[in-house]
Write an enzyme that holds these catalytic residues in place. Sequence first.
Site, PDB file in Angstrom:
ATOM      1  N   ASP A 393      -3.021   8.127   2.485  1.00 45.04           N
ATOM      2  CA  ASP A 393      -3.016   7.271   3.203  1.00 45.04           C
ATOM      3  C   ASP A 393      -3.341   6.342   4.433  1.00 45.04           C
ATOM      4  O   ASP A 393      -3.076   6.934   5.188  1.00 45.04           O
ATOM      5  CB  ASP A 393      -1.969   6.157   2.201  1.00 45.04           C
ATOM      6  CG  ASP A 393      -1.835   4.756   2.252  1.00 45.04           C
ATOM      7  OD1 ASP A 393      -3.597   3.928   2.063  1.00 45.04           O
ATOM      8  OD2 ASP A 393      -1.120   4.248   1.853  1.00 45.04           O
ATOM      9  N   GLU A 396      -8.342   5.577   7.431  1.00 50.28           N
ATOM     10  CA  GLU A 396      -9.467   5.177   8.037  1.00 50.28           C
ATOM     11  C   GLU A 396     -10.494   5.306   9.205  1.00 50.28           C
ATOM     12  O   GLU A 396     -10.686   5.575   9.870  1.00 50.28           O
ATOM     13  CB  GLU A 396      -9.552   4.127   6.901  1.00 50.28           C
ATOM     14  CG  GLU A 396      -9.468   3.030   5.931  1.00 50.28           C
ATOM     15  CD  GLU A 396      -8.326   3.547   5.375  1.00 50.28           C
ATOM     16  OE1 GLU A 396      -8.282   3.683   4.127  1.00 50.28           O
ATOM     17  OE2 GLU A 396      -7.152   3.429   5.786  1.00 50.28           O
ATOM     18  N   ASP A 478      -5.938  -0.665  -2.020  1.00 48.44           N
ATOM     19  CA  ASP A 478      -5.660  -1.835  -2.138  1.00 48.44           C
ATOM     20  C   ASP A 478      -5.659  -3.104  -3.204  1.00 48.44           C
ATOM     21  O   ASP A 478      -6.616  -4.289  -3.010  1.00 48.44           O
ATOM     22  CB  ASP A 478      -4.917  -2.487  -1.233  1.00 48.44           C
ATOM     23  CG  ASP A 478      -3.982  -0.876  -0.516  1.00 48.44           C
ATOM     24  OD1 ASP A 478      -3.844  -0.561  -0.303  1.00 48.44           O
ATOM     25  OD2 ASP A 478      -3.675  -1.450   0.994  1.00 48.44           O
TER      26      ASP A 478
END
Length: 802
Positions: A393, A396, A478
């Site tokens: 997670d 990015e 999300d």
Amino acid sequence: MKPLSYLPPRNSRPIGRIVRAEIGADQLSVNLSSDTDTLSVTIYNTRIVRIQWHNGPDIFHQVVQPLLDPQLTPETLQLKTVSDGFVITGGVATITVLSDGSVRITAPDASADLGGWGASGTARFVQMLLAPSERVFGLGEKTGGLDKRGRRWTQWTTDVHPHTPDTDEMYQAVPMMLMARPGGARGLFLANTFRTYFDLTSPEIATIAADDGPLAIYCYLGPTVADVLDQHTRVTGRPTLPPRWALGFQQSRYSYRTQTRVRQVAAEYRRRGIPLDVIYLDIDYMKGYRLFTWDADRFPDPAALTKELADQGIRVVAIVDPGVKIDETYAVYQSGSAHDAWIAYANGEPFQSQVWPGLCVFPDFLRSSIREWWGSLNREWVMAYGIGGIWNDMNEPALFGIDPRHPEIGGHATDVGIVHRNGEDNPVPHWGVHNVYALLQAAGTVEGLMADQDTRPFLLSRSGFAGIQHWAAVWTGDNSSWWEHLKMAIPMCINLGLSGIPFVGPDIGGFFGAPSPELFARWIQMGVFFPFARIHSDIGTPDQEPWAFGPDVEAIAKRYIGYRYRLLPYLETLFEEAHRTGTPIMRPLFWEFPDDAAAYTVEDQFLLGPMLLIAPVTEPGSTQRVVYLPETDWYDPWTRRILSPGWHPIESPIDRLPIFIRSGGIVPLGPQVDSTARLRSRWEHGEDGPDEIWIIRGQGALTCYSDDGETFAMARGYWRRIAVTVTPEAADTIITVTGQWPDVVTPPTKHLRLRISPYTTRPTSISLDGQAADGTWIPEHACLEMTLPPLQRNRPVHIVIR
């Protein structure tokens, strides 16, 4: 680097006039040159053409693609000079390049026109002609509808929340578009890791651009959508074949804060008889959010916890973010610093930013040595504590800045001067690595997990680039507990599949907020038919386990999760096909029905493989919806009716999801179990694969696949297939079943059941290999059931039902 504001950019220059062409000594490439610019051309033997305008660092081809095991064989080329240009031929493709850089590619049943090449500073762009009737799909993880025409899209991995229909940049960056219409399909992949753009606002032209780096265009000449996905995953890597348990149902939240709570959730699933294979641990299992650590108060004995859950058939998947806390007493920070592992500024000072642990540094995954170091950390940790899989997670990478209150101080991906090193003397700017940061982390993680192991790893990643499918499953980040996000999940996940990423799914129920019982019921009904099926919810939100919404919703969830487990043999067949060919598991209607023009417009239904059509209920309070059934007859298992092609109003009370099986449908089914762990020993005893095959009368074929579900033995020839065909012939239904397996595999021992629908009256006769056979007609289910003897290798069994 400042992103492009206009396409084409203002104050741009055209590509230099092409005056020279030179074929390589090996005759596998051609360079076309002006005084200032060079285009290179390669043709591959699977109807793939690569045209590259050289410019800046080529990170995809130098670093990323070699990790993806590409399956590309270049054609031998011929070069001919013509008036005002050059003609290149190779295989079935012919490429005409004019002096102004205009490119015309032709092949049987396909063509592509590129032109208007231009530059503005380090940026490069090109334009491609689109047919008016052509729809554009793919582009990875994007909001909005299924067809992406009419908007400009940016590919830049971004931590975004919440997202709405007008959001552009998302967690994934996949610069690939698939263009399709009745009569054919083609594709384009921009193999550039910088920020890239696809402007589809023009009715006739797509403008494709990149902030820096080469304009490396792969043209996929189809001519079918299946061909395009095969071509794209030859370039970017075939999807991983996951372990069987990863196909099971999964439960998560931010966070199950103690091992006691984890035990309680597992116990409730088992007590209530709801199937479950995975529980996730979010960041609160760690000591101060330090990677590869445990909070000793909350998780005093993690190895005992994972063993206890494994004994119940439940794996533990744990989150691992990329940010490493700066702490001189922390072993991972010490080790990384000793390896000089961190992303840095040009002056050598490590780049820092706040994330969950506080101020962090970040591994430089561009370097193979750092990927190996990272992989070893994952491998040692998984093996020490019995962790089933890894969840990447915040990759990015998501960054809060050095001081979130003062973003001007820095600590962001857009800071000037951040570099990665691919070799000591070869710094690469972060904006050229940013989009592939998560992919390179995934590569290091999976290679580490696979080292000296024969067990298939499982990795879930929020972020990625084209090729992430080679290592990881992807969830759509999300989302929110909104009906709009339930509905948007369908085109978003379809387009990820059409971008080469088949193992996808959203957070069931929504991450932010709290779903109503009705919304959760509709989401669980839909979500169990997505390739990746996991409940996940945010910190501070109400419980989101299936029993949290009352007994009626719990019963619905239990029923539909049970359907997923019965469909496991079908899902395994689809995942193996995806691994072999790049074919998506969750498909748009036009995938199977490319000549049906209306199928291209339907974005609130999907196909699960070739046989099942799923039509989720996406509006609150609805007990009926209109369903489009393409091109063939369809069987409604709820009403046991055959429906003709076209639009139909379908009753859909709260406990019913509209599901249809195509005429000639073949659906392998397994036993009802509470975990895939119950299936583990079946391979050794010749009992793997389907127990039952449901056949809908008509014309169809399917080859069912099975293996041990855990190891890479299938690559060594340890697998079984069952090829099934069904054909109507006058008053007869003819079924052929053939077992297929290599010599090294033990023959199956089980008696396979067939269920054939619909039969509203008793058949007059049944024969098996020419001899009269028994079958049971079940009038209340309008079907015929019969049992076959154990299959013999390559010996077809013929059934005729009259």
